[in-house]
Design an enzyme around this catalytic site. Structure first.
Site, PDB file in Angstrom:
ATOM      1  N   LYS A 264     -47.185 -11.939 -49.905  1.00  0.00           N
ATOM      2  CA  LYS A 264     -47.161 -12.881 -48.785  1.00  0.00           C
ATOM      3  C   LYS A 264     -48.588 -13.164 -48.322  1.00  0.00           C
ATOM      4  O   LYS A 264     -49.474 -12.337 -48.498  1.00  0.00           O
ATOM      5  CB  LYS A 264     -46.393 -12.264 -47.606  1.00  0.00           C
ATOM      6  CG  LYS A 264     -44.898 -12.162 -47.790  1.00  0.00           C
ATOM      7  CD  LYS A 264     -44.253 -11.618 -46.519  1.00  0.00           C
ATOM      8  CE  LYS A 264     -42.753 -11.461 -46.685  1.00  0.00           C
ATOM      9  NZ  LYS A 264     -42.040 -12.734 -46.841  1.00  0.00           N
ATOM     10  N   ARG A 338     -32.073  -9.510 -50.968  1.00  0.00           N
ATOM     11  CA  ARG A 338     -30.793  -9.740 -51.652  1.00  0.00           C
ATOM     12  C   ARG A 338     -30.575  -8.732 -52.780  1.00  0.00           C
ATOM     13  O   ARG A 338     -29.431  -8.429 -53.131  1.00  0.00           O
ATOM     14  CB  ARG A 338     -30.729 -11.186 -52.152  1.00  0.00           C
ATOM     15  CG  ARG A 338     -31.825 -11.541 -53.116  1.00  0.00           C
ATOM     16  CD  ARG A 338     -32.036 -13.042 -53.241  1.00  0.00           C
ATOM     17  NE  ARG A 338     -32.780 -13.593 -52.113  1.00  0.00           N
ATOM     18  CZ  ARG A 338     -33.055 -14.889 -51.945  1.00  0.00           C
ATOM     19  NH1 ARG A 338     -32.638 -15.757 -52.839  1.00  0.00           N
ATOM     20  NH2 ARG A 338     -33.750 -15.304 -50.909  1.00  0.00           N
TER      21      ARG A 338
HETATM   22  N1  BES Z   1     -38.107 -10.782 -45.166  1.00  0.00           N
HETATM   23  C1  BES Z   1     -38.309 -12.075 -45.712  1.00  0.00           C
HETATM   24  C2  BES Z   1     -37.699 -13.175 -44.852  1.00  0.00           C
HETATM   25  C3  BES Z   1     -38.330 -13.401 -43.522  1.00  0.00           C
HETATM   26  C4  BES Z   1     -39.333 -14.320 -43.368  1.00  0.00           C
HETATM   27  C5  BES Z   1     -37.856 -12.749 -42.407  1.00  0.00           C
HETATM   28  C6  BES Z   1     -39.886 -14.552 -42.135  1.00  0.00           C
HETATM   29  C7  BES Z   1     -38.405 -12.976 -41.175  1.00  0.00           C
HETATM   30  C8  BES Z   1     -39.417 -13.902 -41.038  1.00  0.00           C
HETATM   31  C9  BES Z   1     -37.672 -12.168 -47.083  1.00  0.00           C
HETATM   32  O1  BES Z   1     -37.705 -11.004 -47.830  1.00  0.00           O
HETATM   33  C10 BES Z   1     -38.442 -13.185 -47.844  1.00  0.00           C
HETATM   34  O2  BES Z   1     -39.584 -12.963 -48.087  1.00  0.00           O
HETATM   35  N2  BES Z   1     -37.786 -14.283 -48.188  1.00  0.00           N
HETATM   36  C11 BES Z   1     -38.408 -15.336 -48.888  1.00  0.00           C
HETATM   37  C12 BES Z   1     -37.519 -15.703 -50.052  1.00  0.00           C
HETATM   38  C13 BES Z   1     -38.149 -16.684 -50.990  1.00  0.00           C
HETATM   39  C14 BES Z   1     -39.194 -16.006 -51.790  1.00  0.00           C
HETATM   40  C15 BES Z   1     -37.066 -17.252 -51.851  1.00  0.00           C
HETATM   41  C16 BES Z   1     -38.556 -16.519 -47.936  1.00  0.00           C
HETATM   42  O3  BES Z   1     -37.617 -16.800 -47.231  1.00  0.00           O
HETATM   43  O4  BES Z   1     -39.634 -17.080 -47.904  1.00  0.00           O
HETATM   44 MN    MN Z   2     -39.524 -10.752 -48.875  1.00  0.00          MN
END
Ligand code: BES
Ligand code: MN
Ligand code: ZN
Length: 482
Positions: A264, A338
């Site tokens: 990230k 997931r």
């Molecule tokens: N934990 C994150 C989702 C998240 C983002 C929660 C911001 C709270 C605030 C999750 O694991 C994630 O990174 N999801 C990605 C998925 C993508 C790579 C398909 C997302 O939503 O950007």
């Molecule tokens: Mn994630």
């Protein structure tokens, strides 16, 4: 804080401040109290103070009554009055008084009772709003409400309702503490310790370690953990308040989500300690259910791990075999939640569950869609979805259903495995739920995405900035509908 219901007269109450709620306009609800107080009300209400919602005005009390101060508290328009307005007023009033250094407020229930609202909602808002996380502050604020008096005729109903909101607020605070804790404290091991603290006669806690999980074949969930030195912990709780098939609660418990090799951006990455808010909510529900001795059978599953990009980390493109037997191509290591939930869903099947509820900070898309106002909900069972809709309105932990269309299956087609863990950005909120659906199968199941609601950016009436503890009150309301 001690809460007492006392059948005293407002003017005789021993307290340092008397809280008098008002709506906008109408007749003086306190005209039957002492003339001096009634006169004060007539002087202030609809002059300096109009009764707008969240309006507060603290004034010295008349000499001939016991309380030394009066807090005028606005509830807004009569037509718009609801349990939520009462809750918000409770949150606002008590935090306000606490910050001014008051210690023993008393609340007059004359008006809320006349307007057919419950004083318990006021207490619930108050307790939720007084929450503070000060563990790592060397200088604590020192301001505490020590005792809170509800001026009302004691009844069994009111006593029970207050006990329920006290239990729930404590469970929410428990969940908030876990989420607010930094990820170096709240590791998978730390979370397992917190879960174990809930152990009692009716509530068992078991923690699976690496070896057992490998043997079981939880390849999807374990793949997240390879990049971290912290050992993953699969936490299993069981509360037996009935002999019926259980409801299984699954909470996403990524104690820190860096994204893994699909790293990230560093902006806001510190917030990803809250990626275990689903797991915290499940623990909160288990705690409240056990304390209230609910006649339900519950299983809680928390697949806990960090998601870090260490030397052994899963690579984009790696293929793993999940507990269900399905193979998954991990195209993006940041779509880790997931994977953990997939194996937990497969594990849930061993309990022959009546229903499965999962709660997870699953997608950024959910936060973008709903902001902090609602959580996304998807599932395969109409009556369960409807029950959540109702519970969401009652608790104000609002849910909004998104469609689980079969076409989303296409989004997750892999060239080499049974599925991939991500599609494209398009439709990612629903595609993530569809991924889970493949593992939930035909068991009645609801998925709650709390990515936008688990963390509060700015103080709200009973939601102080930080972890919200969302999900605890909602899921509890499903298990113990009023
Ligand atoms: N934990 C994150 C989702 C998240 C983002 C929660 C911001 C709270 C605030 C999750 O694991 C994630 O990174 N999801 C990605 C998925 C993508 C790579 C398909 C997302 O939503 O950007
Ligand atoms: Mn994630
Ligand atoms: Zn995550």
């Amino acid at each position: 804080m001690k809460i007492a219901i006392k059948a005293t007269r407002e003017t005789d109450c021993t307290c340092d401040v008397l809280i008098l709620p008002f709506i906008e306009e109408g007749t003086n609800p306190y005209r039957r109290l002492k003339p001096s107080l009634s006169r004060l009300v007539a002087k202030v209400w609809n002059h300096e103070f109009s009764g707008k919602k969240q309006e507060v005005l603290l004034v010295p009390a008349p000499e001939d009554i016991r309380p030394r101060r009066i807090l005028f508290l606005g509830l807004g328009k009569k037509e718009a009055l609801s349990p939520e307005q009462v809750r918000q007023a409770g949150g606002k009033a008590l935090a306000y008084l606490r910050d001014l250094g008051m210690r023993k407020p008393a609340f007059s229930t004359i008006l809320v009772t006349a307007l057919k609202q419950s004083p318990a909602d006021f207490v619930e808002g108050a307790l939720l709003g007084l929450y503070q996380y000060e563990k790592y502050r060397s200088e604590k604020s020192g301001k505490k409400i020590a005792a809170f008096t509800i001026i009302a005729r004691p009844s069994r109903k009111l006593t029970q309702d207050i006990r329920r909101v006290e239990t729930l607020a404590a469970a929410v605070a428990f969940a908030r503490d876990l989420v607010n804790a930094p990820a170096n404290e709240m590791t998978p091991t730390g979370l397992a310790r917190a879960a174990t603290s809930l152990k009692r006669k009716t509530l068992s806690v078991k923690v699976l370690g690496n070896k057992e999980m490998e043997k079981l074949g939880m390849g999807a969930y374990l793949a997240i953990s390879y990049g971290s030195a912290e050992p993953p912990k699969f936490i299993v709780l069981e509360y037996r308040g009935s002999r019926k098939p259980p409801v299984v609660l699954i909470g996403k418990s990524i104690t820190f989500d860096s994204g893994g090799l699909s790293l990230k951006p560093s902006d806001n990455m510190e917030k990803m300690k809250y990626d275990m808010a689903g797991g915290a909510a499940v623990l909160g529900v288990m705690k409240a259910a056990a304390e209230m001795k609910l006649p339900v059978h519950l299983v809680g599953l928390l697949p806990a791990t960090e998601n870090l990009p260490g030397g052994c980390a899963t690579r984009p493109g790696d293929v793993v075999r999940s507990l269900s037997g399905k193979t998954v191509e991990i195209v993006n290591t940041d779509a880790e939640g997931r994977l953990a939930l997939a194996d937990a869903l497969a594990y849930a099947k061993r309990f022959n569950p009546a229903a499965i509820i999962d709660i997870a900070t699953l997608t950024g898309a959910c936060a973008i869609t709903f902001g902090g106002e609602a959580m996304a909900m998807m599932g395969n069972d109409r009556s369960l979805l409807d029950a959540f809709r109702t519970a969401g309105e009652k608790t104000y932990e609002r849910v909004w259903e998104m469609p689980l269309l079969e076409e989303y299956k296409e989004y997750l087609k892999s060239d080499i495995a049974d599925m991939r863990n991500v599609g494209t950005r398009i439709g990612s909120l629903m595609a993530s739920a569809y991924f889970l659906y493949e593992f939930a199968g035909q068991t009645p199941w609801v998925h709650l995405d709390i990515a936008g609601t688990a963390w509060v950016e700015k103080d709200r009436p009973y939601l102080p900035k930080g972890a919200s503890g969302i999900g605890v009150r909602l899921i509890y309301a499903i298990l113990d509908p009023l």
